[in-house]
Design a protein around this motif. Structure first.
Motif, short mmCIF file in Angstrom:
data_model
loop_
_atom_site.label_atom_id
_atom_site.label_comp_id
_atom_site.label_asym_id
_atom_site.label_seq_id
_atom_site.Cartn_x
_atom_site.Cartn_y
_atom_site.Cartn_z
N PRO A 108 0.81 -1.38 0.00
CA PRO A 108 -0.04 0.02 -0.07
C PRO A 108 0.83 1.34 -0.06
N LEU A 116 -9.17 8.30 -0.37
CA LEU A 116 -8.62 6.98 -0.05
C LEU A 116 -8.88 6.61 1.58
N LYS A 117 -9.03 5.29 1.80
CA LYS A 117 -9.31 4.71 3.14
C LYS A 117 -8.14 4.24 3.85
N ILE A 144 -6.23 1.69 5.81
CA ILE A 144 -6.32 0.21 5.65
C ILE A 144 -5.40 -0.40 6.77
N TYR A 146 -2.28 0.98 -4.40
CA TYR A 146 -1.44 -0.02 -4.23
C TYR A 146 -0.36 -0.09 -5.38
N ASN A 167 -5.30 2.85 0.94
CA ASN A 167 -5.80 1.60 -0.18
C ASN A 167 -5.51 2.28 -1.52
#
Length: 301
Positions: free
Chosen positions: A12, A291-292, A294, A32, A30
């Motif tokens: 990530p 974006l979250k 993670i 990548y 999140n």
């Protein structure tokens, strides 16, 4: 081991500092990069996606360098390998592209060599290559990571990000090297500045642990690096203020920049639009991503 075994590792993006936590706080996001690695008759490196035009495809490539470090650590000869890098993380933007490359290369090579190194050993190698653990730790471990290097060892605590925390990243269309961003920092700071950042770093960690998102606006403040780096990112101050007015909880440089990250609840679209518009008013084109945070770091697929 079969020569045709292909290892695929997904790593990530990361955001470091989280405002005041200079070189000690980082969080996985999140977005990548994928590293495809296998044994081959001769070494070949292919780069797709972000950085395809400027990432080296010889043995100076950082993923290849990381793989070599694993074989050196294991006292094994470095084999010929085939590498394909599929990159979504933009380079030199403050989202941990080099950390993802290092961690991906280490994890993939370790898997290829029989998975002999522990996570702690991989983290130590990654920190040695990167120079500090703030990005490599969350890239490897996932979540939010507090990391400290003491007597050559990386000590860390990993936190689960609050479930209702989201982020907006505004990524300017120019690169900023970490080295250039470090060169503008002072070697000495005042006691008052040290206290300012210490108190807010403690508040940031406590707020994330207790899911007190209402405290993030104050917790995100910094005086150790952002004021000095602001001239390198036109519109930075205005973007931070505009995003806060649009409802962002805390807004800051992501790592050394130039990306600006806003910690948000449920107003991501409004914050993204305002950040893009405000950057443009300062003559900077950018694109935004929601974006979250993670929980997973590097994963072998």
């Amino acid at each position: 081991m079969q020569n045709n075994q292909q290892i695929v590792v997904k790593v990530p993006a990361t955001t470091a500092n989280l405002g005041p936590g200079f070189d000690c706080l980082g969080m996985a996001l999140n977005l990548y990069n994928e590293i495809h690695m296998s044994l081959a008759p001769s070494t070949t490196i292919i780069v797709e996606g972000q950085g395809a035009d400027n990432i080296s495809t010889d043995e100076s490539n950082i993923v290849w360098q990381a793989a070599r470090r694993v074989y050196e650590k294991l006292a094994l000869p470095m084999p010929q390998i085939s590498l394909k890098l599929v990159n979504q993380i933009p380079t030199s933007r403050g989202l941990g592209s080099s950390a993802a490359a290092i961690v991906g290369g280490l994890v993939a090579a370790n898997q290829l060599a029989g998975n002999q190194l522990s996570q702690e050993e991989l983290l130590a190698l990654a920190t040695e290559m990167e120079g500090h653990p703030d990005n490599v730790a969350p890239a490897l471990l996932g979540g939010i990571v507090i990391s400290v290097v003491a007597e050559g060892k990386v000590h860390y605590l990993r936190l689960e990000p609050p479930e209702d925390l989201s982020t907006v990243v505004a990524i300017p269309d120019f690169e900023l090297s970490t080295r250039a961003a470090r060169e503008v920092l002072p070697q000495l700071v005042s006691l008052q500045e040290a206290i300012f950042n210490l108190s807010r770093t403690a508040l940031m960690v406590g707020a994330l642990c207790q899911k007190r998102l209402d405290l993030l606006t104050v917790a995100a403040q910094d005086v150790l690096h952002q004021p000095y780096r602001a001239p390198l990112v036109p519109g930075l101050v205005q973007v931070i203020e505009a995003a806060q007015r649009a409802g962002a909880l805390g807004v800051m440089l992501s790592g050394a920049g130039p990306t600006v990250i806003a910690l948000t609840g449920n107003c991501q679209e409004e914050v993204a639009a305002v950040m893009e518009k405000t950057f443009l008013e300062s003559g900077v084109k950018c694109h935004t991503k929601i974006l979250k945070p993670i929980v997973d770091g590097a994963v072998v697929l």
